[in-house]
Motif scaffolding. Sequence first.
Motif, PDB file in Angstrom:
ATOM      1  N   GLY A 256      -5.548  -5.725 -11.507  1.00  0.00           N
ATOM      2  CA  GLY A 256      -4.733  -4.543 -11.265  1.00  0.00           C
ATOM      3  C   GLY A 256      -5.128  -3.906  -9.952  1.00  0.00           C
ATOM      4  O   GLY A 256      -6.258  -4.058  -9.497  1.00  0.00           O
ATOM      5  N   HIS A 257      -4.187  -3.225  -9.322  1.00  0.00           N
ATOM      6  CA  HIS A 257      -4.492  -2.568  -8.040  1.00  0.00           C
ATOM      7  C   HIS A 257      -3.719  -1.267  -7.931  1.00  0.00           C
ATOM      8  O   HIS A 257      -2.597  -1.150  -8.427  1.00  0.00           O
ATOM      9  CB  HIS A 257      -4.159  -3.491  -6.864  1.00  0.00           C
ATOM     10  CG  HIS A 257      -2.721  -3.900  -6.787  1.00  0.00           C
ATOM     11  ND1 HIS A 257      -1.845  -3.399  -5.846  1.00  0.00           N
ATOM     12  CD2 HIS A 257      -1.994  -4.765  -7.546  1.00  0.00           C
ATOM     13  CE1 HIS A 257      -0.651  -3.936  -6.017  1.00  0.00           C
ATOM     14  NE2 HIS A 257      -0.715  -4.775  -7.041  1.00  0.00           N
ATOM     15  N   ALA A 258      -4.330  -0.288  -7.283  1.00  0.00           N
ATOM     16  CA  ALA A 258      -3.733   1.041  -7.111  1.00  0.00           C
ATOM     17  C   ALA A 258      -3.708   1.387  -5.631  1.00  0.00           C
ATOM     18  O   ALA A 258      -4.756   1.685  -5.045  1.00  0.00           O
ATOM     19  CB  ALA A 258      -4.538   2.080  -7.891  1.00  0.00           C
ATOM     20  N   GLN A 259      -2.522   1.316  -5.027  1.00  0.00           N
ATOM     21  CA  GLN A 259      -2.386   1.598  -3.602  1.00  0.00           C
ATOM     22  C   GLN A 259      -2.791   3.034  -3.285  1.00  0.00           C
ATOM     23  O   GLN A 259      -3.492   3.299  -2.310  1.00  0.00           O
ATOM     24  CB  GLN A 259      -0.937   1.371  -3.173  1.00  0.00           C
ATOM     25  CG  GLN A 259      -0.627   1.828  -1.754  1.00  0.00           C
ATOM     26  CD  GLN A 259      -1.253   0.940  -0.711  1.00  0.00           C
ATOM     27  OE1 GLN A 259      -1.050  -0.263  -0.715  1.00  0.00           O
ATOM     28  NE2 GLN A 259      -2.018   1.529   0.173  1.00  0.00           N
ATOM     29  N   GLY A 260      -2.338   3.991  -4.085  1.00  0.00           N
ATOM     30  CA  GLY A 260      -2.623   5.394  -3.796  1.00  0.00           C
ATOM     31  C   GLY A 260      -4.098   5.727  -3.802  1.00  0.00           C
ATOM     32  O   GLY A 260      -4.578   6.504  -2.987  1.00  0.00           O
ATOM     33  N   TYR A 261      -4.832   5.137  -4.746  1.00  0.00           N
ATOM     34  CA  TYR A 261      -6.275   5.386  -4.830  1.00  0.00           C
ATOM     35  C   TYR A 261      -7.063   4.434  -3.936  1.00  0.00           C
ATOM     36  O   TYR A 261      -8.252   4.650  -3.697  1.00  0.00           O
ATOM     37  CB  TYR A 261      -6.761   5.162  -6.264  1.00  0.00           C
ATOM     38  CG  TYR A 261      -6.234   6.138  -7.290  1.00  0.00           C
ATOM     39  CD1 TYR A 261      -6.500   7.504  -7.209  1.00  0.00           C
ATOM     40  CD2 TYR A 261      -5.487   5.688  -8.383  1.00  0.00           C
ATOM     41  CE1 TYR A 261      -6.035   8.390  -8.161  1.00  0.00           C
ATOM     42  CE2 TYR A 261      -5.022   6.566  -9.356  1.00  0.00           C
ATOM     43  CZ  TYR A 261      -5.293   7.920  -9.243  1.00  0.00           C
ATOM     44  OH  TYR A 261      -4.840   8.787 -10.199  1.00  0.00           O
ATOM     45  N   ASP A 262      -6.455   3.346  -3.501  1.00  0.00           N
ATOM     46  CA  ASP A 262      -7.116   2.267  -2.763  1.00  0.00           C
ATOM     47  C   ASP A 262      -8.237   1.640  -3.593  1.00  0.00           C
ATOM     48  O   ASP A 262      -9.337   1.385  -3.101  1.00  0.00           O
ATOM     49  CB  ASP A 262      -7.671   2.737  -1.420  1.00  0.00           C
ATOM     50  CG  ASP A 262      -8.060   1.553  -0.528  1.00  0.00           C
ATOM     51  OD1 ASP A 262      -7.480   0.469  -0.707  1.00  0.00           O
ATOM     52  OD2 ASP A 262      -8.957   1.708   0.318  1.00  0.00           O
ATOM     53  N   VAL A 263      -7.930   1.407  -4.860  1.00  0.00           N
ATOM     54  CA  VAL A 263      -8.886   0.776  -5.769  1.00  0.00           C
ATOM     55  C   VAL A 263      -8.229  -0.461  -6.382  1.00  0.00           C
ATOM     56  O   VAL A 263      -7.033  -0.467  -6.671  1.00  0.00           O
ATOM     57  CB  VAL A 263      -9.306   1.744  -6.900  1.00  0.00           C
ATOM     58  CG1 VAL A 263     -10.121   1.020  -7.970  1.00  0.00           C
ATOM     59  CG2 VAL A 263     -10.099   2.913  -6.336  1.00  0.00           C
ATOM     60  N   SER A 324       5.670   0.660   8.715  1.00  0.00           N
ATOM     61  CA  SER A 324       6.753   1.347   8.027  1.00  0.00           C
ATOM     62  C   SER A 324       6.805   1.015   6.544  1.00  0.00           C
ATOM     63  O   SER A 324       7.334   1.781   5.743  1.00  0.00           O
ATOM     64  CB  SER A 324       8.093   0.967   8.677  1.00  0.00           C
ATOM     65  OG  SER A 324       8.280  -0.437   8.606  1.00  0.00           O
ATOM     66  N   SER A 325       6.243  -0.118   6.165  1.00  0.00           N
ATOM     67  CA  SER A 325       6.313  -0.537   4.772  1.00  0.00           C
ATOM     68  C   SER A 325       5.076  -0.170   3.959  1.00  0.00           C
ATOM     69  O   SER A 325       5.044  -0.336   2.750  1.00  0.00           O
ATOM     70  CB  SER A 325       6.494  -2.065   4.694  1.00  0.00           C
ATOM     71  OG  SER A 325       5.396  -2.722   5.297  1.00  0.00           O
ATOM     72  N   SER A 326       4.045   0.346   4.614  1.00  0.00           N
ATOM     73  CA  SER A 326       2.796   0.625   3.896  1.00  0.00           C
ATOM     74  C   SER A 326       2.865   1.967   3.176  1.00  0.00           C
ATOM     75  O   SER A 326       3.646   2.842   3.510  1.00  0.00           O
ATOM     76  CB  SER A 326       1.629   0.636   4.874  1.00  0.00           C
ATOM     77  OG  SER A 326       1.708   1.763   5.719  1.00  0.00           O
ATOM     78  N   LYS A 327       2.011   2.103   2.173  1.00  0.00           N
ATOM     79  CA  LYS A 327       1.911   3.335   1.418  1.00  0.00           C
ATOM     80  C   LYS A 327       0.542   3.950   1.706  1.00  0.00           C
ATOM     81  O   LYS A 327      -0.460   3.260   1.741  1.00  0.00           O
ATOM     82  CB  LYS A 327       2.046   3.045  -0.081  1.00  0.00           C
ATOM     83  CG  LYS A 327       3.377   2.414  -0.460  1.00  0.00           C
ATOM     84  CD  LYS A 327       3.396   2.032  -1.935  1.00  0.00           C
ATOM     85  CE  LYS A 327       4.716   1.371  -2.312  1.00  0.00           C
ATOM     86  NZ  LYS A 327       4.748   0.972  -3.745  1.00  0.00           N
ATOM     87  N   ALA A 328       0.531   5.257   1.872  1.00  0.00           N
ATOM     88  CA  ALA A 328      -0.730   5.918   2.203  1.00  0.00           C
ATOM     89  C   ALA A 328      -1.632   6.027   0.985  1.00  0.00           C
ATOM     90  O   ALA A 328      -1.178   6.077  -0.150  1.00  0.00           O
ATOM     91  CB  ALA A 328      -0.450   7.307   2.764  1.00  0.00           C
ATOM     92  N   SER A 329      -2.922   6.040   1.238  1.00  0.00           N
ATOM     93  CA  SER A 329      -3.920   6.256   0.199  1.00  0.00           C
ATOM     94  C   SER A 329      -4.592   7.598   0.485  1.00  0.00           C
ATOM     95  O   SER A 329      -4.842   7.935   1.637  1.00  0.00           O
ATOM     96  CB  SER A 329      -4.969   5.142   0.228  1.00  0.00           C
ATOM     97  OG  SER A 329      -4.387   3.891  -0.041  1.00  0.00           O
TER      98      SER A 329
END
Length: 503
Positions: A256-263, A324-329
């Motif tokens: 599992g991965h969480a982009q927002g948390y960067d975990v 442009s396609s990345s999500k910030a953490s």
Amino acid sequence: MSTENEGTAVPPAPSAPPVPVETPAASAQNAAPEGGAPTAQIPSVPPGAPGAPEQTPAYAPMGAGTPDPYGHGPGTPGAPGHGAGTPGAVPAAEAGWPPPPPATPAYADGGGSGAGGWGSSYGQPAPKPKNGRGGLVAAILVAALVAGGVGGGIGYSLAKGNDNATGSTTVSAPSNSGDVKRASGTVAGVAARALPSTVTIEAESTNGEGGTGTGFVFDKQGHILTNNHVVADAVDGGKLTATFPDGKKYDAEVVGHAQGYDVAVIKLKNAPSDLQPLALGNSDKVAVGDSTIAIGAPFGLSNTVTTGIISAKNRPVASSDGSSSSKASYMSALQTDASINPGNSGGPLLDAQGSVIGINSAIQSTSGGGLGGSSQSGSIGLGFAIPINQAKNVAQQLIRTGKPVYPVIGASVSLEEGTSGAKITEQGASGSAAVTSGGPADKAGLKPGDVITKLDDQVIDSGPTLIGQIWTHKPGDTVKLTYTRDGKVRTTEVTLGQRDGDS
């Protein structure tokens, strides 16, 4: 800020250290090729970030029309948000998730697909060298080391001969002088215990691009804890491996991965039965000035140990690769001056007792270039780690369900600077309401135009700071918000809502 690269283009394979200069004659006959193994540049600190140099704002400006993706409130165009958004605001929880990436952040590790943010950047692993350039550099390095060994042997022979000469003043150390007993509390003692449980991670996408990062043993079942940006390339059908200091290498898969948390959590295939998980400390008890030890693979140099102190706590950091396609953490990070470079991402930040207090994730960069450039910035003593208390909760959620859960307030906040707090926007993303009807903020009486200045006792100076603080909690937690309306200071309690997944 970051220790590893991630982002649009996967960082190149870590470059080898510079080769010692040859003798003038040799240099003249064989000029070295220009440039070394390719390395990706780490984005600079986003403007306006707390503590960031004046010339490098902490948060990168968001483009117009970008809604806040985190559900903490709609966002106005031009800034990521937690709700629907008008420009420069964070979209409400119902709005599309990720908010626009910070202007120039970079990841701390050498692998992954995202770059840093606010005073930090995700470190990506340098892209794998093409046409054998990386191998050539490595070969030259090996040759140099062999030559050094030969020189050392000759020097030893000469010295031995001189020892027997009349009038020699050299003194030989006792034969047992190398049997040094190192206390468990020393850096050497901590490193000796932690290194066997730390792995170097190599992630490769289906198109052959990838990078290098770090991770550590989370439990005896074979789960490894690391950064999302370290393994991002291997998420969709890519290849993932983890190598221990003893050289044993295992294939792995993303749990599992969480982009927002960067975990992220990965699991070893055919994991050995003798795994030793690292002890997890309590990041809430960490104090500024406490000693820190970082372990990782900076620029591909596995099993590297560096030391420092905790320089600051609750440092708001937003990081992304700037694409442009990345999500910030977002994180409320532990700041350390322990040397962290691309390739360190995902590695453990330990206290003096050897307990994990954080996951190294980003670094402040002075580089003005973007990812994929010809050079990559190194450590300047400003590294950022995700507090282990938060990372542990996220990891346990990922192991249980494979998806992250985010706490939200259901209001869109602006990510623009100069608001002296997190301002709830007048309108959410795509014309939706800035405050979600029936959501946590609505029930607490919050309205568009309110400026949130505190969450419990933590000062809130911007939208990103609010997001990072909210994410240190869990859905269902009750927090006290201090805000201003029409020049008057008010307080209210908000029970945090929930958003599942990164999108």
